[in-house]
Design a protein around this motif. Structure first.
Motif, PDB file in Angstrom:
ATOM      1  N   LEU A 148       0.932  -1.140  -0.018  1.00 30.38           N
ATOM      2  CA  LEU A 148       0.087   0.055   0.157  1.00 30.38           C
ATOM      3  C   LEU A 148       1.046   1.105   0.035  1.00 30.38           C
ATOM      4  O   LEU A 148       0.701   2.361  -0.651  1.00 30.38           O
ATOM      5  CB  LEU A 148      -0.981  -0.082   1.446  1.00 30.38           C
ATOM      6  CG  LEU A 148      -2.104  -0.957   1.243  1.00 30.38           C
ATOM      7  CD1 LEU A 148      -2.734  -0.720   2.522  1.00 30.38           C
ATOM      8  CD2 LEU A 148      -3.213  -0.716  -0.066  1.00 30.38           C
ATOM      9  N   LEU A 149       2.185   1.414   0.748  1.00 33.69           N
ATOM     10  CA  LEU A 149       2.765   2.252   0.836  1.00 33.69           C
ATOM     11  C   LEU A 149       3.439   2.655  -0.347  1.00 33.69           C
ATOM     12  O   LEU A 149       3.652   3.682  -0.998  1.00 33.69           O
ATOM     13  CB  LEU A 149       3.770   2.065   2.136  1.00 33.69           C
ATOM     14  CG  LEU A 149       3.505   2.751   3.246  1.00 33.69           C
ATOM     15  CD1 LEU A 149       4.583   2.281   4.434  1.00 33.69           C
ATOM     16  CD2 LEU A 149       3.046   4.077   3.635  1.00 33.69           C
ATOM     17  N   GLU A 150       4.016   1.689  -0.829  1.00 34.23           N
ATOM     18  CA  GLU A 150       4.803   1.777  -2.386  1.00 34.23           C
ATOM     19  C   GLU A 150       3.574   2.257  -3.340  1.00 34.23           C
ATOM     20  O   GLU A 150       4.408   3.209  -3.952  1.00 34.23           O
ATOM     21  CB  GLU A 150       5.242   0.412  -2.817  1.00 34.23           C
ATOM     22  CG  GLU A 150       6.138   0.601  -4.133  1.00 34.23           C
ATOM     23  CD  GLU A 150       6.724  -0.894  -4.465  1.00 34.23           C
ATOM     24  OE1 GLU A 150       7.543  -0.643  -5.154  1.00 34.23           O
ATOM     25  OE2 GLU A 150       6.273  -1.905  -3.810  1.00 34.23           O
ATOM     26  N   HIS A 151       2.496   1.761  -3.407  1.00 30.22           N
ATOM     27  CA  HIS A 151       1.823   2.265  -4.453  1.00 30.22           C
ATOM     28  C   HIS A 151       1.380   3.759  -4.291  1.00 30.22           C
ATOM     29  O   HIS A 151       1.381   4.512  -5.131  1.00 30.22           O
ATOM     30  CB  HIS A 151       0.490   1.436  -4.606  1.00 30.22           C
ATOM     31  CG  HIS A 151      -0.563   1.944  -5.569  1.00 30.22           C
ATOM     32  ND1 HIS A 151      -1.778   2.804  -5.428  1.00 30.22           N
ATOM     33  CD2 HIS A 151      -0.782   1.876  -6.840  1.00 30.22           C
ATOM     34  CE1 HIS A 151      -2.343   3.220  -6.438  1.00 30.22           C
ATOM     35  NE2 HIS A 151      -1.898   2.468  -7.393  1.00 30.22           N
ATOM     36  N   PHE A 152       1.055   4.000  -3.142  1.00 31.70           N
ATOM     37  CA  PHE A 152       0.810   5.537  -2.561  1.00 31.70           C
ATOM     38  C   PHE A 152       1.946   6.285  -2.939  1.00 31.70           C
ATOM     39  O   PHE A 152       1.593   7.518  -3.387  1.00 31.70           O
ATOM     40  CB  PHE A 152       0.489   5.571  -1.277  1.00 31.70           C
ATOM     41  CG  PHE A 152      -0.003   6.996  -0.715  1.00 31.70           C
ATOM     42  CD1 PHE A 152      -1.300   7.304  -0.622  1.00 31.70           C
ATOM     43  CD2 PHE A 152       0.672   7.769  -0.020  1.00 31.70           C
ATOM     44  CE1 PHE A 152      -1.688   8.710  -0.273  1.00 31.70           C
ATOM     45  CE2 PHE A 152       0.425   9.027   0.124  1.00 31.70           C
ATOM     46  CZ  PHE A 152      -1.198   9.329   0.224  1.00 31.70           C
ATOM     47  N   ILE A 153       2.938   6.151  -2.465  1.00 32.64           N
ATOM     48  CA  ILE A 153       4.166   6.970  -2.689  1.00 32.64           C
ATOM     49  C   ILE A 153       4.620   7.226  -4.101  1.00 32.64           C
ATOM     50  O   ILE A 153       4.905   8.354  -4.634  1.00 32.64           O
ATOM     51  CB  ILE A 153       5.619   6.328  -1.917  1.00 32.64           C
ATOM     52  CG1 ILE A 153       5.177   6.433  -0.582  1.00 32.64           C
ATOM     53  CG2 ILE A 153       6.896   7.073  -2.292  1.00 32.64           C
ATOM     54  CD1 ILE A 153       6.461   5.699   0.619  1.00 32.64           C
ATOM     55  N   GLN A 154       4.481   6.100  -4.812  1.00 35.56           N
ATOM     56  CA  GLN A 154       4.648   6.350  -6.396  1.00 35.56           C
ATOM     57  C   GLN A 154       3.657   7.132  -7.082  1.00 35.56           C
ATOM     58  O   GLN A 154       3.991   7.974  -7.912  1.00 35.56           O
ATOM     59  CB  GLN A 154       4.756   4.908  -7.125  1.00 35.56           C
ATOM     60  CG  GLN A 154       5.797   3.758  -6.562  1.00 35.56           C
ATOM     61  CD  GLN A 154       5.836   2.615  -7.490  1.00 35.56           C
ATOM     62  OE1 GLN A 154       4.913   2.214  -7.929  1.00 35.56           O
ATOM     63  NE2 GLN A 154       7.016   2.125  -7.473  1.00 35.56           N
ATOM     64  N   THR A 155       2.482   7.000  -6.627  1.00 35.37           N
ATOM     65  CA  THR A 155       1.493   7.876  -7.251  1.00 35.37           C
ATOM     66  C   THR A 155       1.794   9.266  -6.994  1.00 35.37           C
ATOM     67  O   THR A 155       1.602  10.377  -7.690  1.00 35.37           O
ATOM     68  CB  THR A 155       0.023   7.230  -6.464  1.00 35.37           C
ATOM     69  OG1 THR A 155      -0.354   5.879  -7.019  1.00 35.37           O
ATOM     70  CG2 THR A 155      -0.969   7.992  -7.355  1.00 35.37           C
ATOM     71  N   ILE A 156       1.875   9.532  -5.640  1.00 39.92           N
ATOM     72  CA  ILE A 156       1.974  10.702  -5.059  1.00 39.92           C
ATOM     73  C   ILE A 156       3.472  11.589  -5.979  1.00 39.92           C
ATOM     74  O   ILE A 156       3.293  12.782  -6.305  1.00 39.92           O
ATOM     75  CB  ILE A 156       2.352  11.044  -3.606  1.00 39.92           C
ATOM     76  CG1 ILE A 156       1.077  10.821  -2.939  1.00 39.92           C
ATOM     77  CG2 ILE A 156       3.036  12.111  -3.113  1.00 39.92           C
ATOM     78  CD1 ILE A 156      -0.103  12.041  -3.082  1.00 39.92           C
ATOM     79  N   ARG A 157       4.284  10.852  -6.223  1.00 43.48           N
ATOM     80  CA  ARG A 157       5.500  11.319  -6.616  1.00 43.48           C
ATOM     81  C   ARG A 157       5.486  11.152  -8.203  1.00 43.48           C
ATOM     82  O   ARG A 157       6.465  11.823  -8.911  1.00 43.48           O
ATOM     83  CB  ARG A 157       6.691  10.605  -6.156  1.00 43.48           C
ATOM     84  CG  ARG A 157       7.216  10.689  -4.763  1.00 43.48           C
ATOM     85  CD  ARG A 157       8.240   9.939  -4.206  1.00 43.48           C
ATOM     86  NE  ARG A 157       8.699  10.408  -2.959  1.00 43.48           N
ATOM     87  CZ  ARG A 157       9.381   9.666  -2.070  1.00 43.48           C
ATOM     88  NH1 ARG A 157       9.845   8.734  -2.533  1.00 43.48           N
ATOM     89  NH2 ARG A 157       9.598  10.303  -1.106  1.00 43.48           N
ATOM     90  N   SER A 158       4.499  10.818  -8.789  1.00 45.83           N
ATOM     91  CA  SER A 158       4.340  10.641 -10.296  1.00 45.83           C
ATOM     92  C   SER A 158       4.113  11.931 -10.780  1.00 45.83           C
ATOM     93  O   SER A 158       3.494  12.831 -10.105  1.00 45.83           O
ATOM     94  CB  SER A 158       3.642   9.537 -10.686  1.00 45.83           C
ATOM     95  OG  SER A 158       2.303   9.738 -10.311  1.00 45.83           O
TER      96      SER A 158
END
Length: 207
Positions: A197-207
């Motif tokens: 969950l964290l990985e998907h969230f962080i990638q989405t926010i940083r994209s």
């Protein structure tokens, strides 16, 4: 703005989980040194804390000497204060070389008035949902209230941020919004984060 936001993952206490989350490269990782918290981290060996992430110790009304001692033992870069700590305490910790983050519970726009006496002695504020438990409620306050903050100290947004909140965060445009604080809504259990969950969230926010 979202892809420029700093990301803090808080409430860590399991060494293997700490290592896994550190690989996601958050900007900050928080460790809670408050005995009443279910995420109390004082049993951690200092060597378990990551070297590649800024390490934040979270305290509630602890004596300044105790905070400084814990910060030195664990090699902390920053201290986050969640109680009724005075501006003078913040100033002393800042003079010791620590980044000082002062947390404030928010329920109404009037709550931002609390920050006035801390503007000269803190590096960041953290706005969390007001709760008698000093944070960790998992509840989100009304982010529309952020318009009531007109100060000049940057802030971290906390309080029940969930994996589904990426769109809501992406449209926030407050000029002092510095980053977001992630905790209970990303957990399998208290203190153990769901790295997927964290990985998907962080990638989405940083994209």
């Amino acid at each position: 703005m979202a892809n420029n936001l700093k990301i803090k993952v808080c409430g860590m206490r399991d060494p293997a989980n700490i290592s896994a989350v550190a690989k996601l490269r958050p900007d900050y990782m928080g460790f809670i040194f408050y005995e009443r918290s279910p995420r109390y981290a004082a049993s951690l060996a200092p060597s378990a804390l990551p070297q590649e992430v800024r390490r934040v110790g979270v305290f509630v009304n602890a004596p300044t000497t105790e905070i400084a001692g814990t910060a030195e033992r664990y090699g902390l870069h920053a201290v986050q204060l969640h109680g009724s700590e005075s501006p003078e305490s913040c100033r002393r910790l800042r003079e010791m070389g620590y980044e000082v983050i002062k947390a404030f519970g928010i329920e109404t726009a009037a709550d931002f008035a609390q920050t006035a006496g801390y503007a000269a002695c803190c590096d960041l504020f953290l706005f969390d949902t007001r709760t008698p438990k000093h944070g960790g409620s998992g509840d989100r306050f009304d982010w529309r209230l952020l318009d009531g903050y007109t100060g000049h100290v940057p802030f971290l947004l906390s309080g029940g941020i969930a994996p589904t909140d990426t769109d809501a965060i992406s449209i926030l445009n407050h000029p002092m919004l510095y980053g977001i604080d992630l905790n209970s809504r990303f957990e399998i259990e208290a203190g153990l984060k769901n790295t997927e969950l964290l990985e998907h969230f962080i990638q989405t926010i940083r994209s």
